[in-house]
Write a protein that holds these residues in place. Sequence first.
Motif, PDB file in Angstrom:
ATOM      1  N   LYS B 133       0.834  -1.201   0.000  1.00 27.84           N
ATOM      2  CA  LYS B 133       0.000   0.000   0.000  1.00 27.84           C
ATOM      3  C   LYS B 133       0.872   1.256   0.000  1.00 27.84           C
ATOM      4  O   LYS B 133       0.482   2.283  -0.498  1.00 27.84           O
ATOM      5  N   ASP B 134       2.033   1.172   0.640  1.00 32.96           N
ATOM      6  CA  ASP B 134       2.967   2.293   0.649  1.00 32.96           C
ATOM      7  C   ASP B 134       4.255   1.814   0.021  1.00 32.96           C
ATOM      8  O   ASP B 134       5.046   1.139   0.668  1.00 32.96           O
ATOM      9  N   LEU B 135       4.457   2.192  -1.222  1.00 33.23           N
ATOM     10  CA  LEU B 135       5.640   1.670  -1.906  1.00 33.23           C
ATOM     11  C   LEU B 135       6.925   2.148  -1.263  1.00 33.23           C
ATOM     12  O   LEU B 135       7.973   1.566  -1.454  1.00 33.23           O
ATOM     13  N   ASP B 176       4.302   8.029  -3.541  1.00 32.68           N
ATOM     14  CA  ASP B 176       2.990   8.198  -2.923  1.00 32.68           C
ATOM     15  C   ASP B 176       1.956   8.723  -3.922  1.00 32.68           C
ATOM     16  O   ASP B 176       0.775   8.803  -3.604  1.00 32.68           O
ATOM     17  N   SER B 178      -0.348   8.932  -7.495  1.00 29.18           N
ATOM     18  CA  SER B 178      -0.998   7.934  -8.339  1.00 29.18           C
ATOM     19  C   SER B 178      -0.454   7.983  -9.766  1.00 29.18           C
ATOM     20  O   SER B 178      -0.614   7.032 -10.513  1.00 29.18           O
ATOM     21  N   ARG B 180       2.545   7.777 -10.513  1.00 25.96           N
ATOM     22  CA  ARG B 180       3.764   6.954 -10.571  1.00 25.96           C
ATOM     23  C   ARG B 180       3.589   5.763 -11.521  1.00 25.96           C
ATOM     24  O   ARG B 180       4.542   5.240 -12.061  1.00 25.96           O
ATOM     25  N   ARG B 181       2.324   5.320 -11.682  1.00 26.89           N
ATOM     26  CA  ARG B 181       2.097   4.118 -12.487  1.00 26.89           C
ATOM     27  C   ARG B 181       2.336   4.359 -13.973  1.00 26.89           C
ATOM     28  O   ARG B 181       2.497   3.418 -14.728  1.00 26.89           O
ATOM     29  N   ARG B 212      -4.254  16.115 -14.590  1.00 26.29           N
ATOM     30  CA  ARG B 212      -4.616  14.794 -15.122  1.00 26.29           C
ATOM     31  C   ARG B 212      -6.129  14.626 -15.274  1.00 26.29           C
ATOM     32  O   ARG B 212      -6.583  13.708 -15.947  1.00 26.29           O
ATOM     33  N   SER B 213      -6.895  15.499 -14.637  1.00 32.06           N
ATOM     34  CA  SER B 213      -8.344  15.356 -14.770  1.00 32.06           C
ATOM     35  C   SER B 213      -8.802  15.720 -16.188  1.00 32.06           C
ATOM     36  O   SER B 213      -9.877  15.313 -16.608  1.00 32.06           O
TER      37      SER B 213
END
Lengths: 333, 237
Positions: B133-135, B176, B178, B180-181, B212-213
């Motif tokens: 959950k926390d990379l 932390d 999103s 990052r993916r 990003r929205s």
Amino acid sequence: MPANTQHSTARDESMPYKYDSNGLAFGISSFSLDGGESGKPNYDEQVITPHKYGEWEEIQISINVTVEGSVKSVFPDNEGPPYPAKLILVIDCEQTQMRREAVVKESPVEEKTYEDEIVLNQRLLRGDVSLTPRLVRTEKCREGLPFAPNAGMRVAGGRGWTLEVDEPEESANGFPFVYRDFSQESMPSEDLIHAFSRNPDPKIMINDRKKNVVDVLQSGLTYGFRPNMKRNLKARFGNLLWIQLLVSTAATIAESGEPEFSWQEGVVLEVVEEDFGGMIVNADDYDSAVEELGVRVSDPGELREFITDLCCAVQLYSDAAKHLDSFIKEESP
Amino acid sequence: MTETKIHELTEAGRDLVKNHDRFPDEEESAPPKKELKGHLRSHEVKGVELDLDGLRDAIDDAKAIFDYGRRSQRTSMDSNLAPIVRECIDVPPRVASLPGFWQYLSLIEYPDLVTTRWSRDNDIEEKFLGTQKDLYSNYLARLWWAAHLTKNEETGDYFATHRLFTKQRLVNYLLDSSFRRSRPAARAFAVVLANESQSTIDPVGKRFNTSRSVIELDSRSEEEIIEQLEKIKARVN
């Protein structure tokens, strides 16, 4: 709301320009594993579940995306069709940190159905993978607002599908828990702790941005604050889940005379077989329970009483009093 | 494709560490390896290349070279080790997404690395036990994922990884986030914000995330994202 703003049903898709949230109809016609026999997609819930077909390494998914006539509204009249946009599928797997696009059709795009095949290797995946269609501008828009002004801006979307790579984790109480990042697109508000999801089967989605809650829920200990808190949280989540399962099942019965999904049949059976069911319906068998559940949500007066009975019944079912009592006894200073 | 055996620490193994009297909080304490070995789950996995000895050598070298009493040197040690961890632990993301895999490596194979690097911090337990959950929490997972997400897939170089490890704040922010993916975005973020202070990293990250929205990140090249981040940075500064 400004005149140039179109709101979709999804929270994150309130766009500052014209946006068609239902402009793409995305379907999966079939899938096969390692080139073998085809699996059956669940069209109602828009999910494919390869884990139900045994071991596999590669999945081939036959997809189709229809660009609806309604997307005309997000382009100026002089821009098409065909439109200066590309049609993509966003493939997103949270657990393996993989997010990428698959181009279904490069620009320009017509109002028609495009077919394609997506191939994914299991080595890159775990848990759920979301597949979401998008229409993305590929040129600047000379007209500017209220149209999306720049290349790279998304202008239309549609309902996605879920590829369930692994069977969802089940909690000790029998409720499936899945952890999701609520700050992501198409997710409920990130201020929530949990939300109910019916896709593909009923489950509780826990907002994994709530780190303390996740930490407690993932504790494997038996004694102490965390396991006590975990039992309380699960009872609380379980209560809310059962209320939603029962109301949803009863509403379906009221609409169509019978449960629609197998999980709804399971809910009815649980009501018949468990003691708590007596507080909701006075029925000894499946058919009469179905009939009574439908009646109990048939008008506002009935519904009011049904909810009250339901809240009592689920408290008993989840042993909420016992868990809370032992939590207070053990954790009081 | 040959199969390689990998190990995962089970939930009971994690509980054993959480309930331990001395480890990891007491100085000079070591994980109860013998007991932990009774709490492992093993799998045969295809396409895995583990060079545990190679990584051991690299860790010993890093411990000899870097002065881990100094914060900046600890960050340099991370920068040095991250690509090596990614190359020596060559597993597919499906395996890397198992928290127990990293917990096994941290507690059984390389506990000295974790203790050396994090003993001055308060959260050493999470550097051993951190979850997916926390990379950024489990130390080895942090190094592996940071390198994996910022590695240039075409050239195979780790330039962006080294840029990322110029600041711990930058590493934590990226891991932390999103976005990052999206690997081009992860690399671009590392390159543009290397050596920047928190007062730049945080607002740039926030504005980039907001964009990003409307902007379809997955359709953009690394160069386009770098250009966008440079513009945001200029506005923030």
